[in-house]
Design an enzyme around this catalytic site. Sequence first.
Site, short mmCIF file in Angstrom:
data_model
loop_
_atom_site.label_atom_id
_atom_site.label_comp_id
_atom_site.label_asym_id
_atom_site.label_seq_id
_atom_site.Cartn_x
_atom_site.Cartn_y
_atom_site.Cartn_z
N ARG A 121 1.06 -0.52 -0.03
CA ARG A 121 0.01 -0.09 -0.01
C ARG A 121 0.46 1.89 0.22
O ARG A 121 0.40 2.14 0.30
CB ARG A 121 -0.49 -0.01 0.73
CG ARG A 121 -1.92 -1.20 0.96
CD ARG A 121 -3.15 -0.16 1.79
NE ARG A 121 -3.91 -1.64 1.94
CZ ARG A 121 -3.74 -3.08 2.63
NH1 ARG A 121 -3.32 -2.65 3.50
NH2 ARG A 121 -5.25 -3.77 2.62
N LYS A 143 4.26 11.55 -11.27
CA LYS A 143 3.25 10.52 -11.76
C LYS A 143 4.02 9.75 -12.60
O LYS A 143 5.79 9.21 -12.54
CB LYS A 143 3.00 11.41 -13.65
CG LYS A 143 2.31 12.17 -13.37
CD LYS A 143 2.55 13.16 -14.83
CE LYS A 143 0.86 14.03 -14.66
NZ LYS A 143 0.94 14.21 -16.63
N GLU A 185 12.16 19.17 -23.50
CA GLU A 185 11.68 19.53 -22.33
C GLU A 185 12.11 20.38 -20.89
O GLU A 185 11.07 20.64 -20.86
CB GLU A 185 11.85 18.07 -21.54
CG GLU A 185 10.87 16.45 -22.30
CD GLU A 185 8.89 16.32 -21.87
OE1 GLU A 185 8.67 17.55 -21.78
OE2 GLU A 185 9.28 15.29 -22.00
N LYS A 225 8.86 23.53 -12.38
CA LYS A 225 7.80 22.53 -13.01
C LYS A 225 7.51 22.53 -11.45
O LYS A 225 6.45 22.16 -11.73
CB LYS A 225 8.88 21.39 -13.65
CG LYS A 225 7.65 20.23 -13.10
CD LYS A 225 7.61 19.19 -14.23
CE LYS A 225 7.18 17.46 -13.99
NZ LYS A 225 7.36 16.50 -14.45
N GLU A 235 -3.32 17.24 -11.46
CA GLU A 235 -3.10 18.29 -12.43
C GLU A 235 -5.24 18.26 -13.03
O GLU A 235 -5.25 18.01 -14.01
CB GLU A 235 -2.70 16.73 -13.81
CG GLU A 235 -2.81 17.52 -15.23
CD GLU A 235 -1.98 16.67 -15.94
OE1 GLU A 235 -0.76 15.87 -15.92
OE2 GLU A 235 -3.11 16.23 -17.01
N ARG A 239 -1.61 22.34 -14.22
CA ARG A 239 -0.64 21.21 -14.92
C ARG A 239 -0.34 20.71 -15.91
O ARG A 239 -0.03 20.34 -16.41
CB ARG A 239 -0.89 20.58 -13.58
CG ARG A 239 0.69 19.14 -14.02
CD ARG A 239 0.23 18.39 -12.86
NE ARG A 239 1.96 17.10 -13.07
CZ ARG A 239 2.42 16.73 -12.21
NH1 ARG A 239 1.98 16.60 -11.23
NH2 ARG A 239 2.99 15.38 -12.50
N ASN A 243 2.10 19.73 -20.92
CA ASN A 243 1.54 18.86 -22.02
C ASN A 243 1.36 19.86 -23.47
O ASN A 243 1.05 18.89 -24.49
CB ASN A 243 -0.02 18.06 -21.65
CG ASN A 243 0.00 17.59 -20.78
OD1 ASN A 243 0.43 16.22 -20.68
ND2 ASN A 243 -1.22 17.82 -19.98
N HIS A 246 2.24 17.62 -26.15
CA HIS A 246 2.37 15.78 -25.80
C HIS A 246 0.90 15.65 -27.01
O HIS A 246 1.00 13.72 -26.97
CB HIS A 246 1.77 15.94 -24.63
CG HIS A 246 3.56 15.77 -24.05
ND1 HIS A 246 3.98 16.99 -23.97
CD2 HIS A 246 4.49 14.86 -23.03
CE1 HIS A 246 5.30 16.93 -23.22
NE2 HIS A 246 5.37 14.91 -22.55
N HIS A 250 2.83 12.15 -28.81
CA HIS A 250 1.28 11.38 -29.19
C HIS A 250 1.82 10.32 -29.75
O HIS A 250 1.60 9.53 -30.56
CB HIS A 250 0.71 11.23 -27.73
CG HIS A 250 1.29 11.32 -25.93
ND1 HIS A 250 0.99 11.29 -24.88
CD2 HIS A 250 2.45 10.97 -25.80
CE1 HIS A 250 1.80 11.78 -24.00
NE2 HIS A 250 2.60 11.57 -24.18
N HIS A 262 10.52 10.20 -27.60
CA HIS A 262 9.55 10.74 -26.94
C HIS A 262 9.66 12.44 -26.89
O HIS A 262 8.86 13.14 -27.28
CB HIS A 262 9.06 10.42 -25.38
CG HIS A 262 8.37 11.36 -24.25
ND1 HIS A 262 6.70 10.77 -24.60
CD2 HIS A 262 9.00 12.07 -23.40
CE1 HIS A 262 6.47 12.04 -23.87
NE2 HIS A 262 7.13 12.03 -23.04
#
Length: 363
Positions: A121, A143, A185, A225, A235, A239, A243, A246, A250, A262
């Site tokens: 957990r 993330k 990035e 960031k 997000e 936030r 992206n 992205h 993507h 990426h």
Amino acid sequence: MTDRVRIDLGARGYDVLLGPGALAAARRHDVLRSPRRYAVLADANVLRLCSGLVAGALEGLDVAGAPIEIPEGERAKSFATLEMVLGRMLDLGLERGDAVLAIGGGVTGDLAGLAAALYKRGMDVIQVPTTLLAMADSSVGGKTAINMPQGKNLIGVFHQPSFVIAEFGFLDTLPDRERQAGFAEIIKTALIGDRDFFGRLEAAGQNGLTIKHLQAHLKTAITFKAAIVAADEREAGPRALLNLGHTFGHALESEACGALLHGEAVAAGMALAFDYSVRLGLCPDKDAARVRDYLELAGLKTRLSALPGRPFTPEAMLQRMRHDKKNSGGHIRLVLARGIGNAILHDQADSADLLHFLKDQIQ
Ligand SMILES: NC(=O)c1ccc[n+]([C@@H]2O[C@H](COP(=O)([O-])OP(=O)(O)OC[C@H]3O[C@@H](n4cnc5c(N)ncnc54)[C@H](O)[C@@H]3O)[C@@H](O)[C@H]2O)c1
């Protein structure tokens, strides 16, 4: 000289150390001084190419067993690898108060973060990013994810690390192509919200990737960031601006089936986002041209006809964009820009217009 950036999340806040000598500085940090055992998850290439640095990272720690090797590449972000890792951690008898040490790029970091979040957990994870992309982006912010046949990063949780150690020594063995992709990035943060930073990147020109400039650039990007993550950890709002590039990126990355890194996909995606912003009358033409010129100068291709993985099909790209996990209410959600340093959310993109735009870009 090592820099420190604080990610201000109250009780879940943590430090990021970055620069040459970050590993040595980390040994004096409280987080590594508490007595507990560590499961080490490390990228296979890093174990092979950076054994001295890995040994340095483990110095003085109570390490449980041998490092658990994470196969290199995106395919390791799978249920199969996650199950293997959790099984090994159980065999090592780790307790909830112990910690995971993740040494590798974004693939290892994302997987290790998820394993740490799930194990009994939840236990601490310390990120030791070894690619520029992981230093600039994936190791910070909490993330975690694995991929599914249906798409990238679809299964995951938010789980903040308790410490991030960005040791520049790891960059010595990183291939140039990976460095350039990671740099995308850093550029992204300037394009989202810091026009002056973009000016400094332009001024540094091709020297931006040298260690002298890189530390300052990386610190600016992580600090940027950090502020966004502190304001919107999960997000729900701003936030999402992180992206930028992205949604287009993507789609390109998936269509390229592994031929595009990426960061390369994000760079081309950012150029597309700026061009689309011009098309909608949101952004001055000259800003989009500056973005494209600088990305190209940084070694990042922006023309779809020149990208690895080409040719791209507009209809297939649009289909991918329709399945992006940031969409809501059945509409494609894009991050666009009113100019350099002024990104905005655009909630209901017009699919027919996007298709025309992509057709124009692909010609
Ligand atoms: N969690 C987040 O917020 C976040 C943000 C951005 C990207 N990501 C994820 O990050 C991943 C991409 O990360 P990445 O670009 O670091 O990829 P990666 O982890 O696959 O590493 C890239 C390549 O570099 C090799 N490598 C790593 N460190 C090295 C070193 N020091 N020397 C030589 N080779 C080295 C790896 O073996 C691999 O072949 C993607 O899965 C992406 O979805 C996550």
